[in-house]
Design a protein around this motif. Structure first.
Motif, mmCIF file in Angstrom:
data_model
loop_
_atom_site.group_PDB
_atom_site.id
_atom_site.type_symbol
_atom_site.label_atom_id
_atom_site.label_comp_id
_atom_site.label_asym_id
_atom_site.label_seq_id
_atom_site.Cartn_x
_atom_site.Cartn_y
_atom_site.Cartn_z
ATOM 1 N N ASN A 1 -6.452 5.410 -0.454
ATOM 2 C CA ASN A 1 -5.857 4.467 -1.393
ATOM 3 C C ASN A 1 -4.697 5.132 -2.116
ATOM 4 O O ASN A 1 -4.429 6.326 -1.954
ATOM 5 C CB ASN A 1 -6.909 3.913 -2.369
ATOM 6 N N ALA A 2 -4.015 4.343 -2.896
ATOM 7 C CA ALA A 2 -2.804 4.819 -3.548
ATOM 8 C C ALA A 2 -3.093 5.969 -4.496
ATOM 9 O O ALA A 2 -2.310 6.907 -4.610
ATOM 10 C CB ALA A 2 -2.148 3.661 -4.294
ATOM 11 N N ASP B 1 -1.321 9.560 -4.187
ATOM 12 C CA ASP B 1 -0.461 10.003 -5.272
ATOM 13 C C ASP B 1 -0.945 11.320 -5.854
ATOM 14 O O ASP B 1 -0.157 12.182 -6.220
ATOM 15 C CB ASP B 1 -0.437 8.918 -6.347
ATOM 16 N N LEU C 1 5.113 6.165 -2.566
ATOM 17 C CA LEU C 1 4.090 5.117 -2.608
ATOM 18 C C LEU C 1 4.804 3.782 -2.673
ATOM 19 O O LEU C 1 5.522 3.506 -3.617
ATOM 20 C CB LEU C 1 3.259 5.271 -3.878
ATOM 21 N N ALA D 1 5.013 -0.597 -1.820
ATOM 22 C CA ALA D 1 4.303 -1.847 -1.570
ATOM 23 C C ALA D 1 4.896 -2.461 -0.313
ATOM 24 O O ALA D 1 6.110 -2.489 -0.133
ATOM 25 C CB ALA D 1 4.472 -2.792 -2.747
ATOM 26 N N ILE E 1 8.651 -3.337 4.665
ATOM 27 C CA ILE E 1 8.856 -2.834 3.312
ATOM 28 C C ILE E 1 10.214 -3.333 2.841
ATOM 29 O O ILE E 1 11.232 -3.044 3.483
ATOM 30 C CB ILE E 1 8.817 -1.295 3.272
ATOM 31 N N VAL F 1 -0.096 -4.694 1.481
ATOM 32 C CA VAL F 1 -0.772 -3.397 1.590
ATOM 33 C C VAL F 1 0.003 -2.347 0.799
ATOM 34 O O VAL F 1 1.132 -2.592 0.366
ATOM 35 C CB VAL F 1 -0.852 -2.924 3.066
ATOM 36 N N ASP F 2 -0.646 -1.194 0.590
ATOM 37 C CA ASP F 2 0.057 -0.032 0.047
ATOM 38 C C ASP F 2 0.474 0.854 1.207
ATOM 39 O O ASP F 2 -0.273 1.018 2.165
ATOM 40 C CB ASP F 2 -0.857 0.768 -0.884
ATOM 41 N N VAL G 1 2.010 4.714 2.245
ATOM 42 C CA VAL G 1 2.312 6.076 1.806
ATOM 43 C C VAL G 1 3.137 6.768 2.868
ATOM 44 O O VAL G 1 2.795 6.751 4.047
ATOM 45 C CB VAL G 1 1.021 6.885 1.589
ATOM 46 N N ASN H 1 -5.317 -0.407 2.239
ATOM 47 C CA ASN H 1 -5.606 -1.675 1.569
ATOM 48 C C ASN H 1 -5.246 -1.569 0.107
ATOM 49 O O ASN H 1 -5.417 -0.519 -0.516
ATOM 50 C CB ASN H 1 -7.084 -2.006 1.685
ATOM 51 N N LYS H 2 -4.768 -2.659 -0.459
ATOM 52 C CA LYS H 2 -4.556 -2.678 -1.904
ATOM 53 C C LYS H 2 -5.917 -2.646 -2.584
ATOM 54 O O LYS H 2 -6.838 -3.328 -2.149
ATOM 55 C CB LYS H 2 -3.831 -3.968 -2.308
#
Lengths: 356, 271
Positions: A229-230, A234, A241, A243, A254, A272-273, A275, A343-344
């Protein structure tokens, strides 16, 4: 012999009505170097203190070798701790400090003397027996604290940010030392730190925590390359990072620019996020990348340059060994497998399920 | 150079009110009424009557010190363990009597302990025969404990509270039970506070004369009372000074002893 030396089951703990840990479960394998990693206040130290027995969980159980030790007092546990501020007894010599646990256990003098000698050899401080802790440097004190813990032959050694008070060079030396000690002793280490580099260097397994929840459990490589996850992305290393929208399998958009990627199963047109690690953003000649960008700043960082470039409305952080001037017009390219889709999160502190 | 002058007021104070009186006491102690040198006033402490007073003084002071210690150290331990925000208030209440005039407190205690006093009244409700506490060494010790307890509590409380919690955790982590933590960690680490407390209770006890006067009914003679009488009643300043001087030697021996401990630990006094 059980595979897991220690199991935390559904641990919940709050202090003064403030929830510190919620429904935390964690299995630790024999002989592993496990690091609990997270920002301050994430519950990592509380978890360690529950394992040590300084704190009783409100709910849940702690199993050591399959035996429930949830309510067993600290002094009866076969677990020893190395404290952040060393916590050496100032009124005792180094030898007396190391002998403390053994004297309590009423070991005979010969045994204690041998153990002191062995422990001091192990931490490279032979000849320091008669010194008082006050007369030692921070690094030496921490070594004595480690020696004091390991002479008791604990099943698990807990280390609570033991290198936090040391300067960088010493910290790096001690990291190597700890890895060596771990190998020589062959016992389980549970290490708490907020320093991601330290965690990546030393651990067999990293448990990333935030706000009382486990965010991800995995090897250093997993955690770095495939953050779930974000928050993890991070917290571990630096990252772009972003969206994005998953258009369909293996294609993400994006800011309306389409990128090929390798992730599947996120559905179609799902937010989604994304990276992208700064070292994975490649600077290319004009016309050879995915989109154009303009260099806005360049910082020399020693091994690499940290370049920021503006493209498709995003400030991209790029790590590269090649120098580019501010204002240079470039193209940026990212290899499909270097794009990590996540996934967000449904909520800020969503727990992430362990993947093997 | 200028810094020297900052110390001037203190030097004047020390000379006028500390050094000079000491010189006078020493002068009187080593001279007789004719002004000739003599050791008689000092050796007078070995006189059976004075020896008796000295031994009784030492006994009662020791008893008082031990009692204060037995009250203060557990109190500090309990306060340390208590999860409470206003520990300071408890300490404040414990030392509150210090703010009241000492003689007033001792006179009140005299009323309470006397034959027809409050204590015996309460005891009679339970059918216990009246105790004759007043005018006994026990009453004096009680009064001394009552009066000097705060001087024991404060340094010990400070010393015990100063101990880093990590050290307690570390000791437990290494297998120490609660009594073992107290004996091996808390007690040695609060040693300086305890020495401070002992010094500040034992010495005033040794030289006290008001408390034995009031609670002993004038029947029990401590060294302080003997000295007082030599000055006030017998007007024999030489003998009074001599006995004072001898007493001071006891005190100095005690101080040197505790000083040695401090030097060894190289830490400042808590008080």
């Amino acid at each position: 012999m059980l595979e897991n030396i220690l199991s935390l089951n559904n641990i919940t703990k709050s202090f003064d009505g403030e929830l510190v840990l919620e429904d935390l479960s964690l299995d630790i394998k024999r002989n592993e170097f496990v690091t609990l990693l997270g920002p301050s206040g994430c519950g990592k130290t509380t978890t360690l203190r529950i394992i040590a027995g300084f704190v009783m969980p409100d709910q849940g159980s702690v199993l050591l070798e399959g035996e429930d030790i949830t309510t067993l007092p600290t002094e009866k546990r076969c677990i020893n701790t190395v404290f952040q501020k060393y916590a050496l007894f100032p009124h005792m010599t180094v030898a007396e400090n190391i002998a403390f646990g053994l004297k309590i256990k009423k070991k005979d003098d010969d045994y204690i003397r041998q153990k002191i000698k062995y422990a001091l050899e192990l931490v490279n401080l032979t000849g320091f027996e008669k010194r008082k802790p006050r007369s030692l440097s921070g690094g030496q004190q921490q070594r004595i604290a480690i020696a004091r813990a390991i002479v008791n032959e604990p099943q698990i050694l807990l280390l609570d940010e033991p290198l936090g008070a040391l300067d960088l060079k010493l910290r790096q030396d001690m990291q190597k030392e700890l890895i060596r000690l771990k190998k020589e002793l062959g016992i389980t280490f549970i290490y708490v730190t907020h320093d991601q580099e330290e965690a990546l260097t030393m651990s067999d397994k990293i448990v990333v925590m935030n706000q009382g929840y486990i965010q991800q459990i995995g090897t250093p490589e997993d955690i770095y390359n495939e953050p779930q996850n974000a928050f993890v992305a991070d917290f571990i290393g630096s990252a772009n990072l972003l969206a994005g929208t998953m258009i369909h399998d293996e294609l993400v958009s994006i800011n309306d620019v389409r990128f090929d990627c390798v992730d599947k199963g996120f559905g179609n047109n799902k937010p989604v996020d994304v990276v992208i690690r700064p070292e994975d953003v490649e600077i290319r000649e004009k016309g050879q990348g995915i989109f154009p960008a303009v260099v806005t700043s360049v910082l020399f960082k020693g091994v690499h340059y940290e370049i920021f470039a503006k493209g498709i409305g995003i400030d991209w952080m790029i790590h590269t060994t090649a120098y580019h001037e501010v204002g240079a017009e470039i193209d940026l390219y990212v290899k499909p497998f270097n794009i990590q889709i996540m996934n967000k999160p449904e909520s800020e502190d969503e727990a992430v399920i362990q993947t093997e | 150079m200028k810094r020297k002058y900052i110390a001037a007021p203190y030097i004047i104070w020390m000379s006028a009110f500390i050094v000079l009186p000491l010189i006078f006491v020493a002068y009187y102690a080593f001279t007789d009424k004719a002004g000739g040198f003599t050791l008689k006033n000092i050796t007078a402490i070995l006189d059976p009557l004075h020896i008796k007073a000295t031994i009784l003084s030492l006994e009662l002071s020791l008893a008082c010190t031990i009692l204060c210690l037995l009250i203060s150290f557990p109190l500090a331990l309990v306060l340390r363990r208590l999860n409470m925000n206003n520990k300071g208030i408890i300490i404040l209440i414990m030392i509150l009597p210090m703010w009241m005039n000492s003689i007033l407190r001792i006179l009140a205690l005299q009323m309470i302990l006397s034959k027809n006093g409050i204590l015996n009244m309460i005891l009679s409700w339970f059918g216990i025969a009246p105790l004759s506490i007043i005018n006994t060494p026990g009453a004096i010790v009680f009064g001394m404990v009552y009066d000097f307890l705060p001087y024991m509590i404060l340094p010990i409380y400070n010393a015990v509270m100063d101990i880093d919690n990590d050290l307690i955790d570390a000791a437990k982590d290494l297998g120490a039970s609660n009594p073992s933590v107290i004996w091996r960690i808390i007690l040695p680490l609060s040693k300086l506070g305890i020495i401070s407390g002992i010094t500040m209770v034992f010495i005033p006890c040794l030289t006290s004369f008001v408390i034995p006067d009031i609670l002993g009914g004038g029947k029990i003679q401590l060294l302080g009372n003997v000295i007082e009488q030599e000055f006030i009643t017998s007007m024999n300043w030489h003998l009074g000074s001599g006995l004072s001087f001898a007493l001071m030697i006891f005190v100095v021996i005690g101080l040197v002893f505790s000083e040695k401990q401090e030097k060894k630990d190289r830490e400042s006094l808590v008080w």
